[in-house]
Each structure stands twice: as C-alpha cells, then as structure tokens.
Design an enzyme around this catalytic site. Structure first.
Site, mmCIF file in Angstrom:
data_model
loop_
_atom_site.group_PDB
_atom_site.id
_atom_site.type_symbol
_atom_site.label_atom_id
_atom_site.label_comp_id
_atom_site.label_asym_id
_atom_site.label_seq_id
_atom_site.Cartn_x
_atom_site.Cartn_y
_atom_site.Cartn_z
ATOM 1 N N LYS A 1 -16.365 -81.248 -77.247
ATOM 2 C CA LYS A 1 -16.002 -82.517 -77.880
ATOM 3 C C LYS A 1 -17.424 -82.853 -78.698
ATOM 4 C CE LYS A 1 -12.534 -83.642 -74.336
ATOM 5 N NZ LYS A 1 -12.096 -84.616 -73.451
ATOM 6 N N SER B 1 -16.786 -86.676 -72.775
ATOM 7 C CA SER B 1 -16.481 -86.271 -71.572
ATOM 8 C C SER B 1 -15.243 -85.717 -71.299
ATOM 9 C CB SER B 1 -16.709 -87.758 -70.478
ATOM 10 O OG SER B 1 -15.674 -88.384 -70.782
ATOM 11 N N ASP B 2 -14.908 -85.072 -70.200
ATOM 12 C CA ASP B 2 -13.818 -84.474 -69.863
ATOM 13 C C ASP B 2 -13.550 -84.342 -68.314
ATOM 14 O OD1 ASP B 2 -11.473 -82.795 -71.109
ATOM 15 O OD2 ASP B 2 -12.029 -81.660 -69.480
ATOM 16 N N THR B 3 -12.364 -84.516 -68.161
ATOM 17 C CA THR B 3 -11.823 -84.696 -66.560
ATOM 18 C C THR B 3 -10.661 -83.914 -66.164
ATOM 19 O OG1 THR B 3 -12.467 -86.944 -66.389
ATOM 20 C CG2 THR B 3 -11.125 -86.200 -64.888
ATOM 21 N N SER C 1 -17.159 -84.513 -66.315
ATOM 22 C CA SER C 1 -18.406 -84.031 -66.900
ATOM 23 C C SER C 1 -18.536 -85.020 -67.880
ATOM 24 C CB SER C 1 -18.561 -82.409 -67.306
ATOM 25 O OG SER C 1 -18.233 -81.664 -66.385
#
Length: 193
Positions: free
Chosen positions: A59, A76-78, A113
């Site tokens: 991203k 970020s990523d979930t 993250s």
C-alpha cells in the site's frame, strides 16, 4: 509529547477507514489523509503476519516517488486468521454470513501490520490479538449483516459494533488491534524516530 517529537514531520495516513482515522487522531498527532488505489493481492504461499506485512508495504508503493523528505507515510492492513487461512473483507451477504458462521463458537486471530515509510527508511511491524466468539445464532448474524453491512471489515465484523458487544466473550491482546490499528505499537515506533 509525541506531537512535539514529530513536529519536523508531516504525517500522512493512507487509509479510508474511519476507525483507523479515529484511532490515529486519538494519539493527538496532526496528520492528513491521502489514499491511492492498490490491488490487494499477495503471493499465495504467505501465511499469518507475512500477508499483512506484505500488504501494508504494498500500500506504500504508489506513494514512493511522491514522498517528500519531511513526510511520514503510514499504511496498514488487517486480516482475520483462522484454520490456517486468511479471512479478508466479504464481497457480499453470502460471504459475510459464511465468515461469521465460521467464527461462531470458536477463537481466531486478528493480525494488523503497520508500515511507516519515509524517503530514507521503511519500517514494518505487526500485532496479533486472539478473539473468542460465543455461538452466534443465524438470526443474530442476519440482523448484524443487514443492519451494519460489514463488507469493509476483515472477517465480516467490527469489534466495536453490535456483534462485538453481544458475541465476543474473550480477547487476548489489544482491543484496538482488532479495530484495525494497534495504536500502542504505533505510538512506540513513532516515539523512536
């Protein structure tokens, strides 16, 4: 305070998520929101936090050539990790229902993250929270999906919403990580700059 420490930086949050925006705002640091489209595809062999680390870094790539020296980009990523597979965002009602049925009466991991990018460095870190659900009844799942439309949420639920209040019986780790942003870790990493 952190805002004083970071005063030489202009912070950019690359997220349309109202929850992430609300959580970073709670750290009392000024930031702006800029987003760029990126196709969230990751190599199939990645597991667990490797997926979220990869996507958080991915991203940041559309911003690489635009970043100024004084800018800090936060991406970020979930994901929800269960039965050795990642549950992302549901594409439709059927997928959301299926996901919530799978999460019912069991525990899963929520992994987020965060990637901090500057022209001279890039740092990625993650956090994991274990969430336990009670047995969810079909009509509870139907009500939640129809009322809250959780199609923008990993695992088809928001811990802060109705389903979290009536369905979650235990969490081990950060509540805010489940919302999509482990703010305690972000604060710690930003404090080191």
């Amino acid at each position: 305070m952190l805002s004083t420490k970071l005063s030489k930086y202009s912070i950019i949050l690359a997220s349309n998520s109202p929850r992430r925006q609300e959580l970073i705002k709670s750290l009392d640091i000024p930031f702006t929101i800029k987003t760029k489209e990126v196709e969230e595809i990751y190599p199939k062999e990645l597991k667990h936090s490797e997926i979220t680390d990869y996507l958080a870094i991915l991203k940041s790539t559309p911003f690489k050539n635009d970043l100024k020296e004084n800018e800090l980009l936060i991406t970020s990523d979930t994901i929800v990790w269960m039965h050795n597979k990642a549950l992302g965002k549901p594409k439709n009602y059927k997928e959301a229902f299926q996901m919530l049925k799978e999460l019912s009466n069991t525990k899963h991991k929520v992994i987020t993250s965060i990637c901090i990018t500057n022209t001279s460095f890039q740092k990625t870190f993650n956090d994991t929270t274990i969430v336990s659900f009670k047995e969810l009844l079909d009509d509870e799942i139907e009500y939640y999906i129809n009322t809250y439309k959780p199609f923008d949420k990993a695992g088809a639920y928001g811990i802060q919403e109705w389903i979290g209040k009536i369905g979650i019986i235990k969490i081990e780790g950060s509540y805010f990580n489940v919302m999509g942003f482990p703010v305690h870790k972000l604060y710690k990493e930003l404090s080191k700059l």
